[in-house]
Scaffold this motif. Structure first.
Motif, mmCIF file in Angstrom:
data_model
loop_
_atom_site.group_PDB
_atom_site.id
_atom_site.type_symbol
_atom_site.label_atom_id
_atom_site.label_comp_id
_atom_site.label_asym_id
_atom_site.label_seq_id
_atom_site.Cartn_x
_atom_site.Cartn_y
_atom_site.Cartn_z
ATOM 1 N N UNK A 93 67.122 73.669 14.458
ATOM 2 C CA UNK A 93 68.488 73.377 13.990
ATOM 3 C C UNK A 93 69.554 73.989 14.899
ATOM 4 N N UNK A 94 69.143 74.832 15.849
ATOM 5 C CA UNK A 94 70.125 75.406 16.773
ATOM 6 C C UNK A 94 69.960 74.838 18.175
ATOM 7 N N UNK A 95 69.125 73.792 18.334
ATOM 8 C CA UNK A 95 68.911 73.269 19.693
ATOM 9 C C UNK A 95 70.263 72.880 20.306
ATOM 10 N N UNK A 96 70.344 73.063 21.603
ATOM 11 C CA UNK A 96 71.577 72.795 22.341
ATOM 12 C C UNK A 96 72.123 71.410 22.005
ATOM 13 N N UNK A 97 73.384 71.332 21.595
ATOM 14 C CA UNK A 97 73.925 70.010 21.281
ATOM 15 C C UNK A 97 74.422 69.294 22.542
ATOM 16 N N UNK A 98 74.492 70.024 23.645
ATOM 17 C CA UNK A 98 74.974 69.402 24.876
ATOM 18 C C UNK A 98 73.856 68.954 25.799
ATOM 19 N N UNK A 99 72.595 68.942 25.304
ATOM 20 C CA UNK A 99 71.463 68.646 26.195
ATOM 21 C C UNK A 99 71.621 67.273 26.869
ATOM 22 N N UNK A 100 71.961 66.254 26.095
ATOM 23 C CA UNK A 100 72.075 64.906 26.671
ATOM 24 C C UNK A 100 73.271 64.842 27.625
ATOM 25 N N UNK A 101 74.335 65.547 27.280
ATOM 26 C CA UNK A 101 75.521 65.589 28.141
ATOM 27 C C UNK A 101 75.156 66.250 29.480
ATOM 28 N N UNK A 102 74.444 67.386 29.390
ATOM 29 C CA UNK A 102 74.048 68.101 30.609
ATOM 30 C C UNK A 102 73.144 67.224 31.474
#
Ligand code: HEM
Length: 444
Positions: A375-384
């Protein structure tokens, strides 16, 4: 079988363990794994006594544990970024914010940001010297800073220029202060915390202006930037985000997303120059309009050189049964990203840089964890990932990266991320149009 004891670990004083961890973190970790196995207890500043785990099943279980039983540990970062920051929030409040923040970073939205990243990359590449060594990290830092300020903050013109000057120094100061629990006292204008607060006031003034302009000018629903999306987003009860929360979240997104992505890109350059065959294949793929090997390369760079070493949780249930361990409330658990990525059973010959191991496949998101998990996985992973794609594609289309047989750059902790010690040294030559079409013909 569950044991009652915490795993064993070194008995050295905290300061000695800290010095070892900071100066030789990878070596120290492998040494501890060789001595104690894949779980051990460490004693580190900021985290205190903590159980470090690297067994895949235990990591999966921790990431799947409900927040009511194991929460995030980031108290200092939260204090730096403001009480509305994702890093400061827990429980229901965190879930509520996450629900509003995740949509802007997915699907159709990302395509709209590609143009911005390409423009920023081209602007940066235009100033690159040829045939002369330089560090690539300052360049990738500028690209990712400008990309976030435009795509996320929706800043242009004067506001963009002011934020560009203000934020890097502030984030660097904040990251340093986050590791010093006693530093948050305002001892006047020139004290670190006094400076920090001055930055904050300047920042709040600009964000207020950006918000006021966005609300005044209308056309909000036609804008793609994350600030505009936050202004329109509503919680389940129909209320909007407060402007202060928006300011805290924007700062969080920048702090979490700027240096991490820039550093991963610097590692990509560092790795590729030492692997000319991969570099050749990648360039041919760019010329042919493909992306599979580039995707695999980005995945592999993040496996062998994760820029964040670990993520932490604190047990909030009375006890948490985690694999072999029974952890009482208050126990801190650190997931070692570096060690699971170095597990030879999951990744044969783990220290070898081999993007082909991921070609045509997606990694298991509980074993390949540069973005953390659950539930804390990076929310910007796809953006990065989108940013890294566009930067690498543009760089390889326009430049030849000259291979090198220099020694690998070592990891150097910069406050947020582990960066190549020499900033990712690079030597480039601009490619001619003939070279580009010639390569395409040679590798149909
Ligand atoms: C290569 C680049 C990046 C890496 C390696 C990275 C890594 C991480 C890691 C390890 C975490 C903690 C996850 C956990 O505790 O399980 C995290 C959280 C987070 N990241 Fe990233 N990140 C990157 C880029 C970004 C970008 C581009 C953004 C946004 C623009 C971003 C926004 C966030 C936020 C908001 C969180 C907190 C999530 C939460 O607490 O719910 N990150 N990131």
């Amino acid at each position: 079988m569950t044991t009652l004891a915490l795993p064993p670990g070194p008995a050295l004083p905290r300061a000695v363990q800290a010095a070892y961890a900071l100066t030789a973190s990878q070596r120290a970790l492998r040494h501890l794994r060789a001595r104690y196995g894949d779980a051990f207890t460490v004693n580190l500043p900021v985290f205190g006594r903590a159980v470090m785990i690297s067994d895949p099943a235990e990591i999966r279980q921790l990431f799947q544990t409900r927040p009511e039983a194991a929460e995030n540990i980031e108290p200092n970062l939260g204090r730096m970024l403001g009480p509305g920051s994702m890093f400061a929030l827990t429980g229901e409040e965190h879930r509520r914010q996450r629900k509003l923040l995740v949509p802007p970073f997915h699907g159709r939205r990302l395509a709209a940001y590609e143009r911005i990243v390409e423009e920023e990359t081209l602007r940066e590449l235009a100033a690159w010297p040829q045939e002369r060594a330089f560090a690539v990290q300052p360049s990738t830092m500028r690209i990712t800073l400008n990309a976030i300020l435009r795509a996320v903050f929706g800043a242009e013109g004067d506001d963009l220029a002011v934020l560009r000057d203000l934020l890097p120094g502030w984030v660097a100061l904040g990251s340093r202060l986050a590791t010093l629990p006693m530093a948050q006292v305002d001892l006047g204008r020139w004290s670190p915390w006094g400076r920090f607060l001055r930055y904050r006031r300047a920042y709040d003034a600009i964000i207020d202006r950006l918000i006021a302009t966005a609300l005044r000018d209308g056309g909000l629903d036609e804008r793609d930037d994350v600030l505009a999306l936050m202004l329109q987003a509503r919680y389940d009860d129909g209320t909007a985000m407060s402007h202060r929360d928006i300011a805290d979240q924007l700062l969080t997104l920048l702090t979490a997303g700027h240096e991490t992505t820039a550093t991963t890109l610097a590692w990509a350059v560092e790795r590729l120059r030492r692997h000319p065959a991969v570099l050749r294949d990648l360039t041919a793929e760019v010329d042919a309009g493909g992306r599979e090997l580039r995707e695999a390369t980005i995945t592999e760079v993040q496996r062998v050189r994760p820029v964040i070493d670990l993520v932490g949780r604190i047990v909030t249930a009375e006890t948490l049964e985690l694999g072999r361990w029974r952890l009482p409330r208050g126990s801190r658990v650190l997931v070692s990203i570096a060690l699971i990525h170095d597990n030879a059973e999951l990744f044969p010959e783990p220290r070898r840089f081999d993007p082909y191991r991921f070609a045509g496949t997606k990694p298991d998101l509980y074993q390949w964890i540069p973005f953390g998990g659950g539930t804390r996985r990076c929310i910007g992973a796809a953006f990065a990932n989108m940013e890294m794609h566009v930067v690498l594609r543009t760089m390889l289309r326009d430049f030849t990266l000259v291979p090198t047989d220099e020694k690998d750059e070592r990891r150097h902790f910069r406050g947020v991320a582990n960066a190549p010690s020499k900033g990712g040294q690079v030597v480039v030559r601009r490619r001619t149009a003939t070279e580009r079409s010639g390569d395409a013909a040679a590798h149909p």
